[in-house]
Design an enzyme around this catalytic site. Structure first.
Site, PDB file in Angstrom:
ATOM      1  N   ASP A  54      48.687 -56.951  16.492  1.00  0.00           N
ATOM      2  CA  ASP A  54      50.074 -57.295  16.815  1.00  0.00           C
ATOM      3  C   ASP A  54      50.089 -57.868  18.226  1.00  0.00           C
ATOM      4  O   ASP A  54      49.940 -57.138  19.199  1.00  0.00           O
ATOM      5  CB  ASP A  54      50.974 -56.062  16.713  1.00  0.00           C
ATOM      6  CG  ASP A  54      52.461 -56.412  16.746  1.00  0.00           C
ATOM      7  OD1 ASP A  54      52.811 -57.501  17.267  1.00  0.00           O
ATOM      8  OD2 ASP A  54      53.266 -55.609  16.256  1.00  0.00           O
ATOM      9  N   ARG A  70      52.632 -59.597  19.623  1.00  0.00           N
ATOM     10  CA  ARG A  70      53.988 -59.959  20.036  1.00  0.00           C
ATOM     11  C   ARG A  70      54.321 -59.439  21.442  1.00  0.00           C
ATOM     12  O   ARG A  70      53.777 -58.444  21.895  1.00  0.00           O
ATOM     13  CB  ARG A  70      55.006 -59.427  19.023  1.00  0.00           C
ATOM     14  CG  ARG A  70      54.929 -60.169  17.701  1.00  0.00           C
ATOM     15  CD  ARG A  70      55.854 -59.586  16.674  1.00  0.00           C
ATOM     16  NE  ARG A  70      55.370 -58.290  16.193  1.00  0.00           N
ATOM     17  CZ  ARG A  70      55.945 -57.601  15.221  1.00  0.00           C
ATOM     18  NH1 ARG A  70      57.032 -58.067  14.634  1.00  0.00           N
ATOM     19  NH2 ARG A  70      55.445 -56.446  14.826  1.00  0.00           N
TER      20      ARG A  70
END
Length: 197
Positions: free
Chosen positions: A130, A132
């Site tokens: 991930d 982000r």
């Protein structure tokens, strides 16, 4: 952080009328290259004191092409309906493929077709599970003077980040599962700690 903020326009949709505001962020991608990301805030015509908020990362395959491999498109539709009914906003963040970009996401999809799960595929490509970044969210909340929200999420990392600058309650968001995304949802729960049944 350098950010430009657009004017606000009206968007009529099948779910009702919304206001649109774009936030252009100068940042770096996961490879450290400078880039611009243009995020979109989709808000109800009136925003209550404690709005319902969905932080939704772009998923072209799910949101636009209605892919059955994930729950993204379903979550976006649920959020649009709820925001229209109860008042609030969707922060549509341009972070395709959990931040790895569309090109890498398709390569990860190819590895998933060979049997890897989403986390294994990203790691096999040398990418984070991930990648982000939610720093733009604080800028957006300050622009709208938000200090207290109800967040539509199953992701505990979003909750943890937001609690550093806003009072937040969580409300789950559950899109229907299908035979194509059951493994994906299980991996989100087991390997990424998402708060799923």
């Amino acid at each position: 952080m350098k950010v430009d903020i657009s004017q606000t326009a009206i968007l009529p949709t099948p779910y009702g009328d919304f206001k649109l505001t774009a936030f252009r962020e100068w940042t770096q991608n996961i490879h450290g290259r400078d880039c611009e990301l243009e995020h979109l805030v989709i808000s109800s015509m009136q925003i209550p004191a404690k709005p319902l908020v969905r932080i939704h990362s772009e998923c072209l395959t799910g949101d636009v092409l209605h892919s059955l491999k994930c729950d993204c498109g379903g979550e976006l539709e649920i959020a649009l309906r709820l925001i229209q009914e109860r008042g609030g906003m969707i922060l549509y963040l341009r972070q395709e493929g959990r931040g790895i970009g569309l090109f890498n996401k398709i390569n990860a999809y190819a590895l998933q077709d060979q049997g890897m799960d989403t986390v294994e595929a990203n790691e096999a490509l040398g990418l984070p599970k991930d990648g982000r970044d939610y720093k733009i969210v604080e800028v957006i909340f300050k622009h709208f003077n938000l200090t207290e929200i109800t967040l539509l999420t199953n992701n505990p990392l979003k909750l943890k980040f937001l609690k550093s600058f806003v009072s937040v309650d969580r409300e789950e968001i559950l899109a229907p599962s299908n035979c194509h995304n059951q493994k994906y949802l299980e991996i989100k729960k087991i390997k990424m700690g998402h708060l799923l049944p």
